[in-house]
Design an enzyme around this catalytic site. Structure first.
Site, short mmCIF file in Angstrom:
data_model
loop_
_atom_site.label_atom_id
_atom_site.label_comp_id
_atom_site.label_asym_id
_atom_site.label_seq_id
_atom_site.Cartn_x
_atom_site.Cartn_y
_atom_site.Cartn_z
N ASP A 517 0.86 -1.14 -0.07
CA ASP A 517 -0.09 0.14 0.04
C ASP A 517 0.81 1.25 0.06
OD1 ASP A 517 -2.20 1.74 0.27
OD2 ASP A 517 -2.03 1.78 2.53
N THR A 519 -0.09 4.75 1.43
CA THR A 519 -0.18 5.52 2.72
C THR A 519 0.06 4.95 4.23
OG1 THR A 519 -1.73 7.11 1.73
CG2 THR A 519 -1.51 7.06 4.16
N ASP A 717 -1.51 -1.33 6.02
CA ASP A 717 -1.77 -0.60 7.44
C ASP A 717 -3.21 -0.12 7.65
OD1 ASP A 717 -1.85 1.60 6.01
OD2 ASP A 717 -0.93 2.88 7.79
#
Length: 831
Positions: A517, A519, A717
């Site tokens: 991912d 961010t 996350d």
């Protein structure tokens, strides 16, 4: 009517179900719910039943479990039990029964190995004080002895059950050596010219002396081996002790029979004095050497979970609590959520919490594996076990006891250490056929020597058959995988890489594609507002107020950045009705009479909000710089946008390069727009990326890669990463991310850094290589050792393997497997 009771003796879900059924059958009981973890039973009754009624039912069931009231007496019993039995959690080091644990030390019912004590996941800060003259006096605080008046001194921590087991083995080994050595000297006296012992007593009497000396060895020091052997045959869980029991038992019983009825044996078994050759020295030396091997294993086992013990040492046992401006020293057991704690320079941080006053630099290397101290200011999160620098600060306790990061790490390491890797199934399958095969080979060896061997044929046949039984070591084969897993998982924990189970380690070593991912994974996950712009007639202050009001209900890091920015600007937060979060797109709600939408371009399209080309061009300028832009629409009309920057982590580029150099394809999937994704990908030399990815899109991409035969690891996350994390071959969660992401992942990186993936990959490769070395060593050892013990070298070289040498080799085979596993502790995993 509902009552809660403590249940003692449960060790697995089977026990839980059995207790539940037993109590449910008691007349008057309406419903029973048993919690294995808490060791508690909630019993719903039509009328009040006495504890005695329930106890009678448990006793009739066989007495394996006991039921107690929850009270002070019970806690004293539990405390006494833990002093005697360590922390009360024991498991087999070979994981014969999977995750099953026991409440007391003993032997594994399957393989016969000594059960190993698990290190407690919850550090205790309680300190007890005792009188040096009257140790029966124990108090929770310092003071004077009520008997002699002396000052009470801190009580030394009770040694672990593991240490007690080692000391017990050491004592038995000393006894065994003390009695085996003279037996060995007597037996070997024949090799001394003139044999001076024969001038003192005849061989017949020396045989009886050997018999007498062997009794403490067989029936005290090593009797447990015969007990385990008997149990293994009774349950048909054949193991190493089956072979030892048969081999040493045959040698000892043969010798006893020989001195009792020597005339039963043919001449070839007899000496020139008419006595039969006895093998008391072979039996006792074999048993003593096996005991020595168990002693070495017990010492080595204590090192395999040394990583967890070191983590446990990080937790302080005291803290300074601030109450109404006054400071008081308390134990960590007394800390409750919400307490304000003073952390002084050089102190260890007692629990997890947030700094409310002051700032400092904190050394977090013990839980992240990174040696660089971290600057902590007001609002920053701090963790138990980390070390404060030169500053002083006040923190608010948020997580205590088992909830702290340190306790969770220890608990995860314990569970992962007890889990089985798929490769272990091969070893288990081989072990299942191993013992019967060895017994068969031993019998064949005896027959072959009787038919083709030189005189005395029966002596050669017996000695070589025993040697075959003794040298075979299924224990080395069984220990090959779990020892490496245990050490590897501990090594990972010290490096900030938390492994949920052994299967994740094996899978991680095979991955060829990593999906990440953006961010919070590639970027720091600490976004900040870099600009806010209004469109046409809309006021910029109102745009900010609407953005902050909507985002106050969102958990996304970008939303939090805007809320913090708004608070700094003194913006008044408005009430929002009908709030709705669209994962991967944005949020919407009603503020007053106005319908407000905030999110990316997809959110605007889905909400049928037109975005002019001029506005798009304006936004693209920021997106091409790698910034994230969220549009705000009021009553279906674009009102403005906010520009948010999230710095790329310093380690991201280097980590990605290392992974690519290792042959792993790295793919970035982000919910952000294409321009922002392209800017980040260019900065990291990432050729493969996709933008505008919703959770279902990420999941579909993972499935597509897997359909191509790829072994896919996913690192993320956020909540939007959870489906892909769960679907992947190996899910890797950033420890700085959401609980949902961490729960969905098999590996968690405490620091939330891509460099942790490099460590995880290096660790998995090292562990799998170590396991294969252990399996190869164990298999080769047995493949070569058993034929030599059977006597294959005798026809060509005239060499035979003494059963005593075979016992020594067998003992060291298991120790060598553990020693090889311990090499992982010094292995570099971040290269």
């Amino acid at each position: 009517m509902k009552e809660t009771y403590h249940i003692h003796g449960m060790s697995c879900n089977g026990c839980r179900a059995h207790v539940e059924q037993t109590l449910s059958n008691v007349e008057g009981v309406a419903k029973v719910s048993v919690d294995l973890k808490k060791a508690e039973a909630v019993v719903e009754m039509d009328d009040q039943l006495s504890l005695a009624d329930l106890q009678v039912a448990m006793e009739k069931d066989g007495g394996h479990y006991s039921i107690h009231e929850l009270g002070a007496h019970h806690h004293e019993v539990e405390k006494a039990r833990k002093v005697e039995n360590g922390n009360g959690v024991f498991y087999c080091p070979m994981h014969c029964e999977g995750d099953k644990t026991y409440t007391e030390p003993g032997d594994c019912p399957v393989c016969g190995m000594d059960l190993v004590e698990e290190v407690s996941a919850v550090p205790s800060g309680a300190q007890e004080y005792t009188c040096p003259m009257h140790p029966e006096i124990v108090r929770d605080a310092p003071g004077d002895c009520p008997i002699c008046g002396m000052d009470l001194v801190p009580k030394q921590a009770d040694i672990s059950a593991e240490e007690k087991s080692y000391n017990k083995l050491l004592h038995k080994f000393k006894v065994a050596v003390a009695f085996t050595l003279p037996i060995f000297i007597i037996a070997m006296s024949d090799m001394i010219p003139g044999n001076p012992l024969q001038d003192v007593l005849g061989r017949k009497y020396w045989n009886w002396i050997q018999f007498g000396l062997s009794l403490p060895v067989v029936f005290y020091a090593t009797w447990m081996f015969f007990e385990r052997a008997y149990r293994s045959v009774k349950t048909w869980n054949l193991n190493m002790f089956t072979l030892i029991g048969i081999g040493a038992g045959v040698a000892w019983l043969f010798s006893v029979f020989a001195i009792l009825v020597p005339d039963f044996f043919p001449p070839q078994f007899k000496t020139d004095q008419g006595t039969v050759h006895v093998y008391f020295e072979a039996a006792t030396v074999i048993l003593t050497l096996v005991l020595f091997g168990q002693l070495l294993e017990a010492r080595a086992h204590s090192k395999t979970n040394s990583a967890v013990k070191e983590l446990l040492k990080l937790a302080p046992n005291k803290a300074v609590r601030v109450v109404d401006g006054k400071e008081e020293t308390i134990t960590i057991d007394q800390i409750v959520k919400g307490d304000l704690l003073r952390v002084k320079p050089g102190d260890k941080i007692p629990v997890d919490g947030i700094i409310t006053e002051g700032e400092s630099v904190v050394d977090e290397s013990m839980i992240t594996g990174e040696p660089v101290p971290v600057q902590k200011e007001e609002g920053a999160t701090v963790h138990s076990g980390t070390i404060n620098g030169k500053g002083s600060f006040i923190m608010k306790a948020e997580k205590v006891g088992a909830e702290t990061l340190l306790s969770q790490i220890i608990d995860m390491v314990n569970k992962a250490s007890r889990s089985q890797a798929p490769i272990q199934k091969l070893a288990d399958k081989i072990s299942g056929y191993f013992v019967p095969t060895v017994v068969f080979v031993s019998v064949v060896t005896f027959i072959v020597w009787v038919i083709f061997g030189p005189e005395p044929v029966y002596v050669y046949a017996l000695v070589n058959a025993i040697a075959v039984l003794i040298i075979a070591c299924p224990c080395a084969l069984g220990l090959a995988t779990p020892m490496s897993v245990m050490v590897g998982v501990g090594k990972g924990a010290q490096s900030g890489v938390l492994i949920k189970n052994a299967e994740a380690l094996e899978r991680m070593a095979k991955i060829d594609t990593l999906v990440i991912d953006k961010t919070g994974t590639i970027t720091e996950g600490k976004p900040s507002v870099e600009g806010l712009y209004a469109v046409a007639d809309f006021d910029s202050n109102k745009v900010l107020q609407y953005i902050v009001s909507l985002n106050q209900y969102s958990e996304h890091p970008l939303a939090d950045a805007t809320v913090q920015y708004g608070k700094a600007q003194g913006v008044a937060v408005l009430k929002v009705l009908d709030f709705d979060s669209v994962t991967g797109k944005g949020v919407r709600g009603k503020i007053g009479d106005e319908s407000v939408v905030l999110g990316n371009e997809q959110m605007m399209v889905g909400s049928e909000v037109p975005i002019s080309e001029a506005l798009k061009s304006e936004v693209e300028v920021y997106q091409k710089q790698g910034k994230t832009v969220s549009y705000l629409a009021v009553n279906d009309k674009a009102a403005g946008y906010v520009v948010i920057g999230d710095k790329i982590k310093e380690t991201s580029k280097k980590a990605i390069q290392k992974l690519q150099d290792s042959g792993i394809a790295v793919v970035m999937l982000t919910g952000d727009n294409w321009n922002t994704a392209k800017a980040v990908a260019d900065a990291l030399n990432l050729a493969d990326f996709k933008a505008g990815m919703l959770p279902q899109d990420k999941l579909a991409e993972v499935e597509r890669l897997q359909a191509q035969g790829k072994k896919v690891a996913v690192a993320g996350d956020g909540i939007n990463d959870a489906p892909a994390l769960a679907k992947s071959d190996v899910g890797i969660a950033m420890g700085t991310g959401t609980d949902v992401a961490i729960e969905s992942a098999a590996i968690t990186l405490v620091k939330g850094d891509l460099h942790g993936i490099v460590k995880a990959y290096g660790l998995s490769r090292a562990v799998m290589e170590n396991i294969k070395q252990n399996l190869f060593f164990a298999l080769i050892y047995n493949t070569v050792g058993i034929p030599i013990a059977a006597g294959v070298l005798y026809p060509v070289f005239g060499l035979l393997l003494s059963p005593m040498i075979a016992a020594l080799a067998m003992s060291f085979s298991s120790v060598s497997v553990i020693a090889n596993a311990l090499r992982l502790r010094t292995k570099k995993i971040d290269e």
